[in-house]
Scaffold this motif. Structure first.
Motif, short mmCIF file in Angstrom:
data_model
loop_
_atom_site.label_atom_id
_atom_site.label_comp_id
_atom_site.label_asym_id
_atom_site.label_seq_id
_atom_site.Cartn_x
_atom_site.Cartn_y
_atom_site.Cartn_z
N SER A 104 0.20 -1.24 0.14
CA SER A 104 0.16 -0.04 -0.28
C SER A 104 0.39 1.26 -0.04
CB SER A 104 -1.42 0.03 1.22
OG SER A 104 -0.22 0.60 2.48
N GLY A 105 1.83 1.53 0.69
CA GLY A 105 2.66 2.60 1.16
C GLY A 105 2.25 3.51 2.03
N PRO A 106 3.11 3.92 2.28
CA PRO A 106 3.05 5.21 3.33
C PRO A 106 1.40 5.97 3.31
CG PRO A 106 5.04 5.79 2.05
CD PRO A 106 4.69 4.53 1.76
N SER A 107 1.18 6.52 1.90
CA SER A 107 -0.51 7.44 1.68
C SER A 107 -1.31 6.44 2.10
CB SER A 107 -0.42 7.71 0.10
OG SER A 107 -0.04 6.54 -0.21
N ARG A 108 -0.86 5.36 2.40
CA ARG A 108 -2.11 4.74 2.36
C ARG A 108 -2.44 3.50 3.99
NH1 ARG A 108 -6.06 2.89 -0.79
NH2 ARG A 108 -7.18 2.15 1.07
N LEU A 109 -2.18 4.53 4.90
CA LEU A 109 -2.57 3.89 6.44
C LEU A 109 -3.75 3.48 7.12
CD1 LEU A 109 1.07 5.91 7.47
CD2 LEU A 109 1.04 3.49 6.63
N ASP A 110 -4.50 3.52 6.09
CA ASP A 110 -6.20 3.46 7.18
C ASP A 110 -6.08 2.04 7.31
OD1 ASP A 110 -6.21 2.80 3.74
OD2 ASP A 110 -7.30 1.83 4.07
N ALA A 111 -5.43 1.41 7.85
CA ALA A 111 -5.58 0.21 7.89
C ALA A 111 -4.69 -0.74 9.35
CB ALA A 111 -5.50 -1.23 7.42
N VAL A 112 -3.78 0.90 9.62
CA VAL A 112 -3.04 0.11 11.03
C VAL A 112 -2.74 1.52 11.92
CG1 VAL A 112 -0.80 1.62 9.67
CG2 VAL A 112 -0.30 -0.15 10.90
N THR A 121 5.74 13.83 10.29
CA THR A 121 5.86 14.63 9.28
C THR A 121 6.94 14.99 8.80
OG1 THR A 121 4.11 15.13 10.98
CG2 THR A 121 5.37 16.94 9.32
N GLN A 122 8.54 14.91 10.66
CA GLN A 122 9.30 15.07 9.05
C GLN A 122 10.09 14.19 8.19
OE1 GLN A 122 12.07 15.83 13.01
NE2 GLN A 122 11.08 17.87 13.74
N TRP A 123 9.87 12.59 8.90
CA TRP A 123 9.89 11.96 8.16
C TRP A 123 9.47 11.88 6.87
CZ3 TRP A 123 6.65 7.73 5.98
CH2 TRP A 123 7.12 7.11 5.26
N ALA A 124 8.06 11.73 6.76
CA ALA A 124 7.71 12.44 5.55
C ALA A 124 7.85 13.04 4.66
CB ALA A 124 6.05 11.95 5.52
N SER A 125 8.53 14.39 5.38
CA SER A 125 8.58 15.29 4.17
C SER A 125 10.24 15.58 3.74
CB SER A 125 9.35 16.56 5.16
OG SER A 125 9.48 17.81 4.36
N ALA A 126 11.09 14.65 4.48
CA ALA A 126 12.63 13.74 3.76
C ALA A 126 12.58 12.67 3.90
CB ALA A 126 12.52 13.72 5.66
N ALA A 127 11.29 11.97 3.75
CA ALA A 127 12.00 11.50 2.20
C ALA A 127 10.98 11.97 1.27
CB ALA A 127 10.78 9.47 2.72
N GLY A 128 9.92 13.03 1.33
CA GLY A 128 9.61 13.32 0.08
C GLY A 128 7.94 12.30 -0.62
N VAL A 129 7.67 12.02 0.99
CA VAL A 129 6.27 11.63 0.16
C VAL A 129 5.17 12.08 1.67
CG1 VAL A 129 7.38 9.09 0.65
CG2 VAL A 129 6.50 9.45 2.73
N VAL A 130 3.84 11.29 0.92
CA VAL A 130 2.55 12.01 1.22
C VAL A 130 1.88 11.06 2.46
CG1 VAL A 130 0.43 12.96 1.66
CG2 VAL A 130 1.70 13.19 -0.71
N LEU A 131 2.16 11.33 3.54
CA LEU A 131 1.84 10.48 4.72
C LEU A 131 -0.11 10.04 5.16
CD1 LEU A 131 3.02 8.66 6.98
CD2 LEU A 131 2.55 10.60 8.73
N GLY A 132 -0.43 8.92 4.62
CA GLY A 132 -1.75 8.82 4.86
C GLY A 132 -1.95 9.00 5.83
N THR A 133 -3.61 9.02 5.83
CA THR A 133 -4.32 8.79 7.76
C THR A 133 -4.30 7.81 7.80
OG1 THR A 133 -5.48 10.83 6.52
CG2 THR A 133 -6.50 9.32 8.93
#
Length: 301
Positions: free
Chosen positions: A181-189, A202-214
Motif C-alpha cells: 500500500s505504501g505510506p500514503s495508505r495507512l488506513d488499516a494500521v 511529519t519530518q520523516w514524510a517531508s524528508a522521504a518526499g512522501v505523502v503520509l496517509g491518515t
C-alpha cells in the motif's frame, strides 16, 4: 569571632544549591528533598552563622550581601571537598562507575554486553540509573550520562557516539500489506508516535518526499523502549533509530517496510562526563569499551 565548630555539611549543600538556583524548589529537586526541608536547613544555617543569607519575597529569592560573600566560601570549599574526596577514593577504594542512561540504551545495548566489560575490568563496580529526569553531572552523584541531543551541554565534555537516522519499523506480520500500500495508505494500521518528538512522522514524510496517509488510529508513547516494544507486539508502525534498532531488525523482531525512506537526524547519542574526569581510569575504560561496542557489528549490523 573564632569558629571552633563547623556548620553541618548538609546545610551547606542546601545553601549552595538554593543560592545557585535562587529557588528552594529547584534546590529540593536537585538534592531529592522537599522545599520545606531546604527551608529548615537554610534557617538552621542562618541561626548558626548569626546573619541572614536570603531575602525572601512572595515569588522571589535573593542573596543578601552576607549570603553572596558566604556563597563564595561555601562553593569553593565544597568543590575542594568533592574533588579531594574523589582523588582519595580513586586511590584507595574500589572503583565505582555510576552511569545514567535511558531505558532503551541501558537494557538493549549496555546490559547485554556488560559481562564483557566486567570481565575486562573486574576492579570496576557499575551502577546504571535509568531515571528519565535530566541529570546534572556537575552537581549530582553520577559519573557519566548517555544522552540524545545536539552535543551542547554547558560545562560538560560531550563525545558523540552515534549519528542516527529514522526509518519506519513494524512487526513482520504487518510488513507485506504496508509494502503493497505504501505510506500514503495507512488506513488499516496504527501509527505509533513519540511524545518527546511529536513532529517525528511529519519530518520523516517531508524528508522521504512522501505523502503520509491518515492512520487507522494514533498511539502516543513517552519512551523509545516502549515505542519499539509496541511495534514488536504488532501494535502498529513506529519510527526506529538506526543503527540502534539494527539488532531488533537482525533478529527479525522488527522489519522495515520501506528501508530506503529514512530521515537523517542532526542530533545524535553522546557520552557526557565532567572535563576533569576525562583521564579518570574507570571513565576512560568505559568510554573506550562503549565506543568499541557501538561501532561493532553487534550494533551497526
Amino acid at each position: 569571632m573564632k569558629f571552633r565548630r563547623l556548620p553541618p555539611l548538609h546545610t551547606l549543600e542546601a545553601f549552595e544549591a538554593a543560592a545557585r538556583r535562587l529557588s528552594f524548589k529547584l534546590a529540593a529537586q536537585e538534592l531529592h528533598l522537599t522545599p520545606s526541608a531546604i527551608s529548615h536547613q537554610i534557617k538552621a544555617l542562618e541561626t548558626f552563622l548569626g546573619f541572614t543569607l536570603f531575602r525572601r519575597g512572595n515569588r522571589s529569592l535573593e542573596l543578601t550581601d552576607g549570603g553572596r560573600a558566604y556563597l563564595a566560601v561555601v562553593h569553593d570549599t565544597l568543590a575542594k571537598l568533592r574533588s579531594g574526596s574523589a582523588r582519595v577514593v580513586q586511590r584507595y577504594a574500589r572503583a565505582n562507575l555510576k552511569i545514567s542512561a535511558g531505558p532503551f540504551i541501558a537494557s538493549e545495548i549496555i546490559v547485554p554486553a556488560l559481562p564483557a566489560f566486567q570481565e575486562a575490568h573486574p576492579d570496576i563496580d557499575v551502577r546504571i540509573d535509568t531515571d528519565l529526569r535530566p541529570i546534572d553531572l556537575l552537581h549530582e552523584d553520577m559519573d557519566v550520562a548517555l544522552r540524545f541531543g545536539s552535543g551542547d551541554w554547558k560545562g560538560l565534555a560531550a563525545e558523540q557516539l552515534l549519528q542516527v537516522s529514522a526509518v519506519p519499523v513494524c512487526a513482520p506480520a504487518l510488513a507485506p500489506a504496508l509494502r503493497r500500500s505504501g505510506p500514503s495508505r495507512l488506513d488499516a494500521v496504527t501509527l505509533i508516535h513519540s511524545s518527546p518528538m511529536p513532529d517525528g512522522w511529519t519530518q520523516w514524510a517531508s524528508a522521504a518526499g512522501v505523502v503520509l496517509g491518515t492512520p487507522k488510529r494514533d498511539v502516543w508513547l513517552d519512551s523509545y523502549l516502549a515505542i519499539l516494544r509496541a511495534a514488536e507486539q504488532g501494535l502498529g508502525l513506529a519510527l526506529g533509530l538506526l543503527p540502534l534498532v539494527q539488532p531488533s531488525i537482525t533478529r527479525r523482531r522488527l522489519v522495515t517496510p520501506w528501508p530506503r525512506l529514512r530521515l537523517d537526524i542532526p542530533q545524535g547519542y553522546y557520552l557526557l562526563y565532567r572535563p576533569q574526569d576525562r583521564e579518570r581510569p574507570e571513565v576512560l575504560a568505559f568510554r573506550i569499551w562503549l565506543l568499541d561496542l557501538l561501532r561493532s557489528e553487534r550494533i551497526i549490523g
